[in-house]
Design a protein around this motif. Structure first.
Motif, mmCIF file in Angstrom:
data_model
loop_
_atom_site.group_PDB
_atom_site.id
_atom_site.type_symbol
_atom_site.label_atom_id
_atom_site.label_comp_id
_atom_site.label_asym_id
_atom_site.label_seq_id
_atom_site.Cartn_x
_atom_site.Cartn_y
_atom_site.Cartn_z
ATOM 1 N N SER A 55 -13.028 5.902 3.562
ATOM 2 C CA SER A 55 -12.917 5.808 5.015
ATOM 3 C C SER A 55 -14.306 5.815 5.623
ATOM 4 N N ALA A 85 -10.057 3.007 7.501
ATOM 5 C CA ALA A 85 -9.886 3.368 6.098
ATOM 6 C C ALA A 85 -9.580 2.137 5.265
ATOM 7 N N LYS A 142 -8.370 -3.183 4.549
ATOM 8 C CA LYS A 142 -9.183 -2.460 5.515
ATOM 9 C C LYS A 142 -8.359 -2.295 6.794
ATOM 10 N N ARG A 143 -7.935 -1.090 7.066
ATOM 11 C CA ARG A 143 -7.095 -0.798 8.236
ATOM 12 C C ARG A 143 -7.972 -0.194 9.320
ATOM 13 N N PHE A 186 0.553 2.798 3.351
ATOM 14 C CA PHE A 186 -0.796 3.332 3.541
ATOM 15 C C PHE A 186 -0.877 4.799 3.102
ATOM 16 N N SER A 187 -0.350 5.058 1.924
ATOM 17 C CA SER A 187 -0.306 6.431 1.416
ATOM 18 C C SER A 187 -1.698 6.927 1.056
ATOM 19 N N ASP A 188 -1.868 8.251 1.117
ATOM 20 C CA ASP A 188 -3.158 8.846 0.764
ATOM 21 C C ASP A 188 -3.503 8.600 -0.690
ATOM 22 N N TYR A 208 -7.488 0.842 1.745
ATOM 23 C CA TYR A 208 -6.409 1.214 0.839
ATOM 24 C C TYR A 208 -6.284 0.188 -0.283
ATOM 25 N N ARG A 255 -10.469 4.455 -7.799
ATOM 26 C CA ARG A 255 -10.634 5.898 -7.706
ATOM 27 C C ARG A 255 -10.897 6.484 -9.085
ATOM 28 N N ASN A 265 -3.225 5.915 -2.252
ATOM 29 C CA ASN A 265 -3.846 4.593 -2.357
ATOM 30 C C ASN A 265 -5.115 4.463 -1.526
ATOM 31 N N LYS A 266 -5.531 5.538 -0.904
ATOM 32 C CA LYS A 266 -6.710 5.492 -0.039
ATOM 33 C C LYS A 266 -7.976 5.474 -0.885
ATOM 34 N N THR A 294 0.820 -1.222 0.000
ATOM 35 C CA THR A 294 0.000 0.000 0.000
ATOM 36 C C THR A 294 0.847 1.262 0.000
#
Length: 667
Positions: free
Chosen positions: A351, A356, A371-372, A343-345, A358, A667, A347-348, A340
């Motif tokens: 939420s 969130a 799912k984190r 867990f970068s934004d 990713y 996205r 790749n988000k 991920t």
């Protein structure tokens, strides 16, 4: 025989494999040297040149052109009933992506050539894989028939010693293959017979079936070896859901080979009387030890559970099932963090209240959705345990597939298959999207959700009540097939249990059945009510929690009910839909109203709903009054009921707004 004769014996099997099979046989003759082995079902045929054949050809050709799948497993469907085709293709687990596609092309051509009678169901096995199609649902289902046995022509040097090594070898490989993930369940290895041959063996399952079914399928195949191939140097057992093969020479790529150590056979067995005496003594000792261990483990487990509950403040429901963490489902935290990009934004994906989601890509190229859970997530240990325990057991085309989980310190991760499109919520209610969702797609989505619910209620090994069916928990894949997501609030029932009761009410206002919201009465009909709301939303294009009609604040259910009684049902249908679909849309509204009836007994079962959707010849009963929903001052949706509340249950409610927590969409 001279050298030329020896050469002829050597090249004959090769020449045989190059000879294309004939199209005159319904069943392939599965001899040892035959490359192709097939079965063309005689349960029904399709019309040449018709829609079924077009869907079949399109679907099978997509397998050979798909460059995104690197695992060698394909399971897709095409079309709508009665011309819907479901197909599976499985390459041998050691083949590369390019080799897989090349072999699949040959297998598909051979299958279509040999099944020239145009059957609606057929299967083809080769030395490199399997291709199967059917008009019936085949995904996630262990299938035993048809079965083919292919014994080798030559006996082993010492059949008894050979068998003492073969069975343990296969057992070890089965354990490894069954514990594989949802993309590959494959294992290969070798072991040596003392003073004899080296046995090379391979076992494989279609990865859409779960660990238990894979193990069962292969174990049954091993039992069949004695009957079909006992004492032979080689043999194969071919089934739709699994296959195994063994030889005394390497027949798969050496990169997939693993040595398996098989303990040598023990000393000769003692005389019968002495053996019986020793056996009785052993039994007594084993019983005593087992009883002591069970008592010790029970006491220790009770203490651990008590201390854990006390420490974490977790309130467990009565009769709730504890999670059993399976090692094969565990992922390394660093692997997921790398996939991920920490867990970068970028790749988000979304939420929500629980954390969130990713997008990630594993080293083998597989896309995943992670799912984190937030450290202060409202989803506690119980909900996390529920989701892992339930999803680990479920395999169905219309359910989001859980690939694994990760626990590290305060981190709790759930790893899902990546679902390409957004949720149904975004497509059906988005200001710019719902006009592009035609009726054929909506009807396909309704049917898929119904089949997913039926699997949860009737066809899985455990009976599951989802409790939070809503548009934002329905994900759509690249072909707009629906997948039910978010099992954090699901409730596990015994297979023969039809209803239950809970003081903790969870779900989403507007979708919750009256008897559940007011009294905590839970049953499969609770999900049926939610599904009825979904049907009305999909047909009308209106969201239950946002629907306002007239100054009285009429709800979607009361609006649909009033128009039904006044024979003005066309008012409910989304004006974006064409008039050509009026018969099906009206029928779906009828089914939706049957599902949301206030009286639980009157609501249909999920099996009945699927039958109603699949066949227009099924007569629909007249619906009775729904459990109406009205708006309260808090902005949440409550349920009217003619019954007085006997108690006030505690309620955990998910707001009826788009929630992306389990939406691994692009996205």
């Amino acid at each position: 025989m001279g050298s030329s004769g020896s050469l002829l014996i050597f090249i004959f099997p090769i020449l045989f494999n190059l000879i294309p099979p004939t199209a005159s046989q319904n069943d392939g003759i599965c001899t040892y040297n035959a490359y192709y082995c097939w079965k063309c079902s005689d349960t029904g045929t399709y019309t040449p040149g018709g829609m079924y054949q077009k869907n079949l050809n399109s679907l099978l050709s997509s397998f050979t052109t798909n460059t995104e799948i690197s695992s060698g497993f394909y399971n897709f469907s095409k079309g709508r009933d009665p011309n819907k085709v479901n197909a599976i293709a499985l390459c041998r687990g050691d083949l590369s992506q390019d080799a897989c596609r090349t072999r699949l092309k040959d297998s598909i051509n051979a299958l279509l050539q040999n099944c020239s009678t145009h059957p609606k169901e057929a299967i083809m096995w080769t030395g490199h894989g399997m291709v199967r199609y059917s008009n019936n649902l085949i995904f996630g289902i262990e299938k035993e028939d048809p079965i083919k046995f292919v014994p080798g022509p030559n006996p082993a040097k010492d059949p008894a010693q050979f068998d003492l090594v073969l069975k343990p070898l296969l057992s070890r490989l089965i354990e490894k293959a069954a514990s594989g993930d949802s993309t590959k369940k494959f294992a290969a290895g070798h072991a040596t017979v003392p003073g004899g041959e080296t046995i090379y063996a391979l076992v494989q399952c279609t990865p859409d079936i779960n660990e238990l079914n894979c193990s069962h399928c292969l174990t049954e195949a091993v039992e069949d070896i004695s009957a079909c191939c006992g004492g032979k140097k080689g043999g194969r057992v071919l089934k739709p859901s699994c296959n195994l093969r063994y030889e005394v020479s390497l027949f798969y790529l050496s990169t997939a080979d693993l040595p398996v150590n098989i303990p040598p056979p023990g000393p000769a067995a003692p005389a019968p009387k002495e053996a019986a005496k020793k056996s009785n003594t052993k039994v007594i000792i084993i019983i005593v030890v087992v009883v002591v261990l069970i008592a010790f483990v029970t006491i220790l487990s009770s203490i651990c559970v008590y201390l854990t509950v006390k420490k974490r403040g977790v309130k467990l429901e009565d009769n709730s099932d504890e999670i059993s963490f399976v090692e094969s489902f565990k992922y390394d935290f660093d692997t997921i963090r790398s996939a991920t990009d920490d867990f970068s934004d970028a790749n988000k994906l979304g939420s929500g209240g629980f954390g969130a989601v990713y997008k990630g890509r594993l080293q083998n190229g597989q896309l995943i959705a992670v799912k984190r859970l937030a450290k202060n997530s409202e989803q506690g240990d119980r909900e996390f345990s529920n989701e892992v325990m339930l999803l680990a057991q479920l395999q169905h085309r219309n359910l989001v597939r859980l690939l694994g989980f990760c626990l590290k310190a305060e981190e709790r991760l759930l790893i899902y298959e990546y679902v390409a499109n957004q949720s149904l919520d975004h497509f059906i209610f988005g200001p710019n999207n719902h006009m592009h969702l035609d009726w054929e797609t909506r009807y396909k989505i309704i049917g898929g959700i119904a089949r997913g619910i039926l699997y949860l209620h009737e066809d899985s090994r455990v009976r599951i009540i989802h409790r939070d069916l809503k548009a934002s928990n329905i994900l759509l894949d690249e072909d707009m097939n629906p997948k039910i997501a978010d099992f954090g609030m699901a409730r596990l029932f015994a297979i023969d249990q039809t209803q239950g009761n809970t003081k903790a009410i969870v779900g989403t206002y507007g979708y919750m059945a009256p008897e559940y919201l007011h009294h905590g009465n839970l049953s499969v009909k609770t999900d049926v009510f939610s599904f009825g709301v979904l049907i009305l939303e999909i047909v009308s294009g209106k969201k239950i929690g946002r629907f306002r009609h007239s100054e009285n604040g009429e709800s979607l259910l009361s609006y649909a009910w009033r128009n039904w009684r006044e024979s003005t049902i066309s008012n409910v249908i989304d004006p974006m839909l064409t008039t050509s679909s009026r018969i099906e849309t009206t029928r779906c509204i009828h089914i939706g109203l049957l599902c949301v009836q206030e009286n639980v007994v009157n609501r249909p079962t999920s099996a009945s709903v699927v039958s109603m959707l699949n066949s227009h010849s099924v007569t629909l009963s007249v619906p009775s009054k729904p459990g109406f929903h009205v708006q309260n001052n808090s902005g949440l949706t409550l349920v009217e009921s003619e019954e007085s509340e006997s108690r006030t249950p505690s309620v955990y409610v998910s707001k009826n707004e788009p929630s992306n927590i389990t939406e691994p969409y692009a996205r």
